[in-house]
Design a protein around this motif. Structure first.
Motif, PDB file in Angstrom:
ATOM      1  N   LEU A  47     -16.318  65.695  61.713  1.00 30.83           N
ATOM      2  CA  LEU A  47     -16.033  66.434  63.009  1.00 30.83           C
ATOM      3  C   LEU A  47     -16.591  65.940  64.369  1.00 30.83           C
ATOM      4  N   SER A  48     -15.753  65.166  65.255  1.00 31.72           N
ATOM      5  CA  SER A  48     -16.100  64.449  66.318  1.00 31.72           C
ATOM      6  C   SER A  48     -16.264  65.372  67.563  1.00 31.72           C
ATOM      7  N   PHE A  49     -17.132  65.467  68.255  1.00 29.60           N
ATOM      8  CA  PHE A  49     -17.392  66.224  69.495  1.00 29.60           C
ATOM      9  C   PHE A  49     -16.168  65.836  70.626  1.00 29.60           C
ATOM     10  N   PRO A  50     -15.764  66.400  71.610  1.00 24.61           N
ATOM     11  CA  PRO A  50     -14.434  66.160  72.466  1.00 24.61           C
ATOM     12  C   PRO A  50     -15.213  64.885  73.170  1.00 24.61           C
ATOM     13  N   ASP A  51     -16.094  64.511  73.867  1.00 24.05           N
ATOM     14  CA  ASP A  51     -16.486  63.356  74.514  1.00 24.05           C
ATOM     15  C   ASP A  51     -17.942  62.858  74.411  1.00 24.05           C
ATOM     16  N   ALA A  52     -18.201  61.772  74.922  1.00 24.26           N
ATOM     17  CA  ALA A  52     -19.579  61.192  74.684  1.00 24.26           C
ATOM     18  C   ALA A  52     -20.577  61.526  75.288  1.00 24.26           C
ATOM     19  N   GLN A  53     -20.374  62.558  76.477  1.00 21.54           N
ATOM     20  CA  GLN A  53     -21.344  63.210  77.203  1.00 21.54           C
ATOM     21  C   GLN A  53     -21.844  64.442  76.404  1.00 21.54           C
ATOM     22  N   ARG A  54     -21.325  65.046  75.279  1.00 23.33           N
ATOM     23  CA  ARG A  54     -21.866  66.036  74.595  1.00 23.33           C
ATOM     24  C   ARG A  54     -23.126  65.666  74.009  1.00 23.33           C
ATOM     25  N   ASN A  55     -24.029  66.538  73.832  1.00 19.75           N
ATOM     26  CA  ASN A  55     -25.525  66.363  73.450  1.00 19.75           C
ATOM     27  C   ASN A  55     -25.928  67.228  72.363  1.00 19.75           C
ATOM     28  N   PRO A  56     -25.122  67.302  71.139  1.00 15.34           N
ATOM     29  CA  PRO A  56     -25.349  68.424  70.065  1.00 15.34           C
ATOM     30  C   PRO A  56     -26.731  67.860  69.486  1.00 15.34           C
TER      31      PRO A  56
END
Length: 362
Positions: free
Chosen positions: A257-266
């Motif tokens: 599962l990939s997060f929507p964009d590179a700026q997300r910080n899970p």
């Protein structure tokens, strides 16, 4: 008539002695002002090279907070950067504190907070997990490390490092599969900079496999269905973070599962006691998803509302969630307590600088 000088001096010394006796600090009681219900330990990392790592205790029933627990009980600082903590086991009354930049594990009594030993000699320890395949009486643990290019095998009864097991690069969180799901002699280790989860056979202390992942796997949880969940979050933020599901028996990634964009910080992936629900932090707040979900949650369970959310903990006894706000990383952070039934905030209080981990004791 004036009293002789010697008599006045004696009276003065007696008076000073009485005043001193009144000011003398009482010994730190076992758990002062706390009820007999479950207690929440909050570890504070403190500032890097500041030597101000600490422990706080919180009583959910009375909403009483005791800060600076370690220093009050031991008369000395704990050390530099309290990375993580864990229990030695149910009923032992012992907690292990992994002090990263001090290169040690401190052993303390749960009831009094007093230290009764430490294990030195680590490079930069991060997390520890018990060797599930060893006899419980042996009390053998593995410790990951930031700079050692390996994991440490430690005898916590003898309070000494047994050996360093070579593992390429920076090692972070580790996990066995959930009991009954697969063999308990396989430890899964996040190899952060090598973008792999390594599999260690704990009977032979040899690496037997490596599982390719996304960039920088750091957090790992075992669910009840025989899968491991790994959260990969590239520090440089040039690629989207990924949440992977790995079959613990076959060592295969079954879903990405990939997060929507590179700026997300899970970050701070966690799992509940029944091992069927995942929680993690992201810039939007606190997120929750079932282990049967094959899509990331679209909205936060609890919004961040401008807070600098840093860590989270799940209370297995009261069905509650705790989350810390590190604020500016300089002052004492804030802990927020939520009911997972109503999703309402039930309390907030100050802990130490950069609250980073939680331990719940019944």
């Amino acid at each position: 008539m004036r009293k002789p000088m010697a008599t006045r001096l004696i009276m003065m010394l007696m008076l000073l002695g009485a005043i001193s006796a009144c000011k003398k600090s009482d010994p730190v009681p076992a758990n002062p002002s706390l009820s007999k219900g479950n207690i929440v330990y909050i570890s504070a990392e403190g500032g890097f090279n500041h030597g101000n790592a600490e422990l706080s205790l919180y009583d959910p029933l009375s909403k009483t907070v005791l800060n600076n627990r370690f220093k009050s009980a031991n008369g000395r600082p704990l050390g530099d950067v309290l990375q993580s903590m864990t229990s030695a086991g149910a009923g032992t009354g012992v907690l292990y504190l992994v002090v990263n930049n001090s290169g040690k594990i401190e052993l303390i009594s749960d009831s009094s907070g007093k230290s009764f030993g430490s294990v030195p000699g680590f490079t930069s320890p991060r997390y520890m997990v018990r060797n599930e395949s060893a006899a419980p009486s042996r009390n053998i643990w593995y410790v990951s490390d930031l700079y050692a290019s390996g994991v440490w095998e430690v005898d916590m009864l003898q309070q000494k490092i047994l050996r360093k097991i070579p593992v390429p690069g920076y090692t972070e969180q580790m996990s066995f599969a959930a009991s009954g799901a697969t063999s308990l002699n396989e430890l899964f280790i996040c190899g952060v900079k090598r973008n792999k989860v390594y599999v260690l056979n704990t009977n032979t202390d040899q690496l037997i496999d490596s599982i390719p992942t996304g960039r920088e796997p750091q957090w790992i949880c075992a669910d009840r269905s025989g899968f491991l969940w790994v959260l990969c979050n590239y520090y440089a933020r040039t690629e989207p973070a990924q949440l992977l599901r790995i079959n613990a028996a076959t060592h295969q990634v079954t879903h990405t599962l990939s997060f929507p964009d590179a700026q997300r910080n899970p970050r701070r992936l966690s799992i509940n006691t029944s091992r069927d629900t995942l929680y993690f932090l992201d810039q939007g707040g606190i997120y929750r998803m079932s282990i049967t979900d094959l899509a990331l949650p679209s909205a936060p369970l609890i919004p961040a509302q401008g807070r600098n959310l840093y860590s989270l903990g799940l209370d297995p006894f009261r069905h509650e969630l705790y989350v810390s706000d590190a604020l500016d990383y300089q002052q004492a952070g804030i802990i927020y307590r939520y009911s997972l039934t109503s999703l309402t905030q039930t309390d907030s209080f100050r802990a130490g600088v950069i609250p980073g981990d939680f331990y719940f004791r019944k």
